[in-house]
Design a protein around this motif. Structure first.
Motif, PDB file in Angstrom:
ATOM      1  N   ASN A   1       0.834  -1.210   0.000  1.00 22.02           N
ATOM      2  CA  ASN A   1       0.000   0.000   0.000  1.00 22.02           C
ATOM      3  C   ASN A   1       0.865   1.254   0.000  1.00 22.02           C
ATOM      4  OD1 ASN A   1      -2.398  -1.466   0.067  1.00 22.02           O
ATOM      5  ND2 ASN A   1      -2.285  -1.670   2.287  1.00 22.02           N
TER       6      ASN A   1
ATOM      7  N   ARG B   1       2.452   1.690  -3.386  1.00 24.04           N
ATOM      8  CA  ARG B   1       1.511   2.169  -4.405  1.00 24.04           C
ATOM      9  C   ARG B   1       1.241   3.666  -4.305  1.00 24.04           C
ATOM     10  NH1 ARG B   1      -2.484  -2.860  -3.687  1.00 24.04           N
ATOM     11  NH2 ARG B   1      -1.734  -4.191  -5.355  1.00 24.04           N
ATOM     12  N   GLU B   2       1.429   4.223  -3.110  1.00 30.00           N
ATOM     13  CA  GLU B   2       1.231   5.667  -2.968  1.00 30.00           C
ATOM     14  C   GLU B   2       2.130   6.426  -3.930  1.00 30.00           C
ATOM     15  OE1 GLU B   2       1.755   6.958   1.051  1.00 30.00           O
ATOM     16  OE2 GLU B   2       0.257   5.558   1.841  1.00 30.00           O
TER      17      GLU B   2
ATOM     18  N   PHE C   1      -6.542   4.275 -15.693  1.00 32.72           N
ATOM     19  CA  PHE C   1      -7.129   3.082 -16.303  1.00 32.72           C
ATOM     20  C   PHE C   1      -7.878   3.401 -17.597  1.00 32.72           C
ATOM     21  CE2 PHE C   1      -6.773   2.479 -11.786  1.00 32.72           C
ATOM     22  CZ  PHE C   1      -6.353   1.166 -11.634  1.00 32.72           C
TER      23      PHE C   1
ATOM     24  N   PHE D   1     -14.628   7.218  -8.713  1.00 36.64           N
ATOM     25  CA  PHE D   1     -15.569   6.765  -7.689  1.00 36.64           C
ATOM     26  C   PHE D   1     -16.907   7.473  -7.932  1.00 36.64           C
ATOM     27  CE2 PHE D   1     -11.396   6.717  -5.228  1.00 36.64           C
ATOM     28  CZ  PHE D   1     -11.090   5.448  -5.690  1.00 36.64           C
TER      29      PHE D   1
ATOM     30  N   ALA E   1      -8.842   0.849  -8.702  1.00 40.25           N
ATOM     31  CA  ALA E   1      -8.463   2.260  -8.657  1.00 40.25           C
ATOM     32  C   ALA E   1      -8.115   2.659  -7.225  1.00 40.25           C
ATOM     33  CB  ALA E   1      -9.605   3.117  -9.186  1.00 40.25           C
ATOM     34  N   SER E   2      -8.940   2.196  -6.296  1.00 36.76           N
ATOM     35  CA  SER E   2      -8.727   2.546  -4.906  1.00 36.76           C
ATOM     36  C   SER E   2      -7.420   1.953  -4.379  1.00 36.76           C
ATOM     37  CB  SER E   2      -9.925   2.051  -4.091  1.00 36.76           C
ATOM     38  OG  SER E   2      -9.724   2.302  -2.744  1.00 36.76           O
ATOM     39  N   ARG E   3      -7.179   0.695  -4.726  1.00 38.88           N
ATOM     40  CA  ARG E   3      -5.931   0.051  -4.287  1.00 38.88           C
ATOM     41  C   ARG E   3      -4.718   0.722  -4.919  1.00 38.88           C
ATOM     42  NH1 ARG E   3      -5.896  -4.765  -1.764  1.00 38.88           N
ATOM     43  NH2 ARG E   3      -4.015  -3.854  -0.942  1.00 38.88           N
ATOM     44  N   SER E   4      -4.857   1.134  -6.183  1.00 41.43           N
ATOM     45  CA  SER E   4      -3.703   1.722  -6.869  1.00 41.43           C
ATOM     46  C   SER E   4      -3.316   3.064  -6.255  1.00 41.43           C
ATOM     47  CB  SER E   4      -3.984   1.886  -8.362  1.00 41.43           C
ATOM     48  OG  SER E   4      -4.801   3.009  -8.588  1.00 41.43           O
ATOM     49  N   LEU E   5      -4.248   3.682  -5.513  1.00 39.76           N
ATOM     50  CA  LEU E   5      -3.926   4.935  -4.840  1.00 39.76           C
ATOM     51  C   LEU E   5      -3.229   4.693  -3.508  1.00 39.76           C
ATOM     52  CD1 LEU E   5      -7.256   6.817  -5.565  1.00 39.76           C
ATOM     53  CD2 LEU E   5      -5.006   7.524  -6.351  1.00 39.76           C
ATOM     54  N   GLY E   6      -3.142   3.432  -3.111  1.00 45.14           N
ATOM     55  CA  GLY E   6      -2.458   3.106  -1.863  1.00 45.14           C
ATOM     56  C   GLY E   6      -3.405   2.813  -0.714  1.00 45.14           C
ATOM     57  N   LEU E   7      -4.723   2.839  -0.991  1.00 45.92           N
ATOM     58  CA  LEU E   7      -5.674   2.520   0.079  1.00 45.92           C
ATOM     59  C   LEU E   7      -5.699   1.010   0.299  1.00 45.92           C
ATOM     60  CD1 LEU E   7      -8.495   4.940  -1.071  1.00 45.92           C
ATOM     61  CD2 LEU E   7      -7.210   5.149   1.045  1.00 45.92           C
ATOM     62  N   SER E   8      -5.821   0.601   1.555  1.00 46.27           N
ATOM     63  CA  SER E   8      -5.824  -0.825   1.867  1.00 46.27           C
ATOM     64  C   SER E   8      -7.135  -1.465   1.401  1.00 46.27           C
ATOM     65  CB  SER E   8      -5.684  -1.020   3.378  1.00 46.27           C
ATOM     66  OG  SER E   8      -6.817  -0.471   4.017  1.00 46.27           O
TER      67      SER E   8
END
Lengths: 247, 260
Positions: free
Chosen positions: A80, A83-84, A90, A96, B161-168
């Motif tokens: 995690n 990935r930051e 995509f 969202f 998308a959410s994971r790729s931003l670093g969110l668990s």
């Protein structure tokens, strides 16, 4: 361009299989800081899978990937956290849908406690300015066109202030008249010195913006070099065949 | 008063017979029933309201726990961990495979025996406790399926998308997937609410003083089954129709929001 010699992405003997299907057979490549690399290749050649391995959306079966000094193929690495530092855009935007444009951008920096709400908002507005979407800050994704969605998606990835940006066919789902606005944002980003890995079918963009083009087929890198070398003077028969079909 | 009017009508014709008589008969029956219903309502009204309150209490308690159970097992089922998948599947299959009445008997009569044998003498469950557990378990299994389907209906790109931003994974689930899933789930959830509300009637068998149980008591006391059960039926209907109207309204509001 502002490419220097620091290696940003180091890939060695990368292999990826889905069950019995081996998609990436043996990929080794180094990408330097500030370099813009475009991956070309026929569909099924493994270029998207390769890109998705770089942030472990696809877990590599074998091999080594180091991004900005972090060995992301190591199971002990906090993926995690890694990935930051790696932004991803995509094909289908993946905004969202339950959040406004600005909220989309603010979500991760605020939740990961990298910024206060106010700071994230300020940063978000700056980024929207940069991608020309300020007037849509409070709109919801359903109200945007494809091109607008993709520009917001880029801003969202940039909000994390990544050192690397991955683009997975960012213009393939767009109407033709909207491709230009997204490519313009990407060009500007490349000029700013961002390290970028781009999977695309836009040969024009590759020719103009890429520092290096990597041509993949059948899970291997077949040929790589400057746009002039690969697009104008391809050596490998598979590259020539592919370019004849798309140009 | 209606009775009087009908009596007058009947007295008016010299010989009341044939079709006319048939209608008069029906009229009289309705009039009789009407007054019986009024009598039942006036003497049992407070008890009926109280029983309805118990029904709603049991429904509410069960639903709260069912939502929690449902969410837990749904998350077990959508995850990639095989062990949790198995537990989730077993739970849903086991509970859905047993009639609620059997589950209620098992918990109300069976579990205390088991716990007593384990060294807690005199352990008992109240009908409310057992009823809540049985209903929550039952409803929870269906809720788990609703939640699972809802979560799976959200495009998988959202998680990526959410994971790729670093969110668990758990943050992505809580902040990105569940809020979107809940929209598609609301109609099914309210439908399940209604089913659970009706299922409380089954718990009259373990002596919980809810509406159906009260119905049996009143019907027994007054020997007026027709009128008593009509009253009970209408009471359920009022609550349930209100609930479905609220559901419709919610659904409409969500679809308006989606078009924003």
């Amino acid at each position: 361009m502002k490419t220097n010699d620091n290696v940003m992405i180091h890939v060695k003997n990368l292999k990826k299989s889905f069950g019995k299907l081996e998609v990436l057979k043996d990929i080794s490549v180094d990408i330097k800081e500030g370099e813009v690399v475009v991956l070309l290749g026929p569909s099924g050649s493994g270029k998207s899978t390769f890109l998705r391995c770089l942030n472990q959306l696809e877990v590599a079966t074998d091999g080594l990937i180091v991004v900005d000094g972090q060995e992301i193929t190591d199971k002990h690495t906090d993926i995690n956290k890694a990935r930051e530092n790696i932004g991803m855009v995509f094909q289908h935007f993946n905004l969202f849908n339950h959040k406004t444009v600005l909220q989309n951008i603010m979500l991760a920096p605020v939740e990961l406690k990298l910024m206060t709400k106010d700071k994230a908002k300020e940063k978000g507005m700056q980024l929207l300015e940069r991608v020309g979407m300020v007037d849509k800050a409070d709109a919801y994704p359903v109200q945007l066109s494809g091109g607008q969605k993709q520009r917001v998606a880029i801003a969202r990835a940039l909000a994390m202030e990544p050192d690397v940006m991955l683009f997975d066919e960012p213009t393939s789902a767009l109407d033709p008249e909207m491709v230009g606005e997204v490519l313009a944002v990407m060009k500007e980003l490349a000029k700013g010195g961002m390290t970028m890995v781009v999977v695309t079918h836009e040969i024009g963009f590759a020719r103009e913006v890429a520092d290096r083009i990597i041509f993949m087929d059948g899970g291997y890198i077949v040929e790589q070099g400057t746009p002039d070398e690969v697009i104008n003077n391809p050596k490998e028969p598979r590259t020539i065949d592919f370019l004849n079909k798309v140009l | 008063m209606t009775e009087n009017v009908l009596n007058l009508l009947a007295a008016d014709g010299e010989a009341v017979g044939g079709i006319q008589g048939f209608f008069v008969g029906i009229g009289n029956a309705i009039a009789d029933s009407g007054s019986t219903i009024l009598r039942i309502l006036s003497s049992y009204g407070p008890l009926l309201i109280k029983a309805l309150g118990q029904t709603l209490l049991l429904t509410l308690l069960s639903l709260v726990f069912a939502m929690i159970i449902g969410l837990i097992f749904a998350l077990m089922n959508v995850g990639k961990n095989r062990f949790f998948n198995l537990i989730g599947t077993i739970y849903v299959d086991a509970v859905r495979g047993v009639p609620l009445i059997v589950l209620a008997f098992f918990i109300y009569f069976g579990i205390p025996v088991c716990i007593q044998a384990m060294g807690v003498p005199g352990f008992k469950l109240t009908a409310l406790q057992a009823g809540t557990i049985a209903l929550a378990m039952n409803c929870g299994a269906y809720m788990a399926e609703i939640f699972r389907a809802g979560i799976e209906s959200v495009d998988k790109g959202q998680m990526e998308a959410s994971r790729s931003l670093g969110l668990s994974y758990s943050k992505s689930m809580r902040l990105v997937l569940l809020p979107q899933a809940i929209r598609t789930m609301i109609p099914s959830i309210i439908n399940q609410f209604i089913i659970t509300l009706k299922d409380t009637s089954i718990l009259s068998v373990i002596g919980f003083p809810e509406l159906t149980n009260m119905g049996s008591t009143i019907a027994g006391n007054t020997l007026k089954s027709l009128e008593t059960w009509a009253i009970i039926g209408v009471m359920y209907m009022i609550v349930i129709i209100t609930l479905s109207r609220v559901a419709k309204w919610l659904e409409r509001r969500i679809s308006i929001e989606d078009k924003r």
